[in-house]
Design an enzyme around this catalytic site. Structure first.
Site, short mmCIF file in Angstrom:
data_model
loop_
_atom_site.label_atom_id
_atom_site.label_comp_id
_atom_site.label_asym_id
_atom_site.label_seq_id
_atom_site.Cartn_x
_atom_site.Cartn_y
_atom_site.Cartn_z
N HIS A 52 79.81 86.87 39.84
CA HIS A 52 79.27 85.72 40.57
C HIS A 52 79.92 84.42 40.11
CE1 HIS A 52 76.72 82.62 42.15
NE2 HIS A 52 76.42 82.25 40.92
N HIS A 60 78.96 74.74 37.18
CA HIS A 60 79.43 73.63 38.02
C HIS A 60 79.79 72.39 37.20
CE1 HIS A 60 78.60 75.73 41.71
NE2 HIS A 60 77.35 75.93 41.35
#
Length: 147
Positions: A81, A108
């Site tokens: 993922h 992120h």
């Protein structure tokens, strides 16, 4: 590479290595789902997040196991993922990347810091062109309109 210190996640593959010159993104990466701890679901929803989340598009784990009835799509789905996360974050550079990326415990925020640092240092990158398609790396030599 991932490291969560959580039994259900740690029991799976913690590291992936992908060379897109010989790995199919569609077959090997694209179906990897995001994941969440069961105790976090209500908190996320209370804050208006993950409202479209379900056991069809996310993995839910408790302290000991994956709660999705069908289990994982890949043995190393948690680590896989992280690949689309990194690809999406690095795409913000604005050009395809001819290079490598190695991350450990990234997400992120860390990927965004990397993009900003690379773009800020003009000695860290260059624009490469391949006037002759046959001289380009294999993935860049494809005619994507025909592929």
């Amino acid at each position: 590479e991932i490291e969560f210190g959580q039994a259900a996640i740690d029991a799976t593959g913690q590291r992936i290595e992908i060379d897109f010159a010989d790995t199919s993104y569609v077959r090997e990466i694209a179906r990897a789902r995001t994941f969440v701890m069961a105790h976090e679901v209500e908190l996320l929803r209370a804050h208006g997040l993950a409202l479209g989340g379900s056991l069809d598009n996310a993995i839910v784990v408790d302290e000991h196991r994956v709660l999705n009835r069908d289990g994982l799509r890949y043995r190393d789905e948690f680590a896989k993922h992280k690949a689309p996360v990194a690809i999406g974050d690095l795409y913000l550079i604005g050009h395809p990347i001819l290079g490598g990326y190695h991350a450990r415990k990234s997400g992120h925020a860390l990927n965004n810091q990397l993009v900003r640092a690379v773009l800020a240092d003009e000695t860290a990158w260059e624009i490469a062109t391949f006037p002759q398609r046959r001289n380009a790396p294999p993935a860049f030599a494809l005619d994507w309109l025909q592929a």
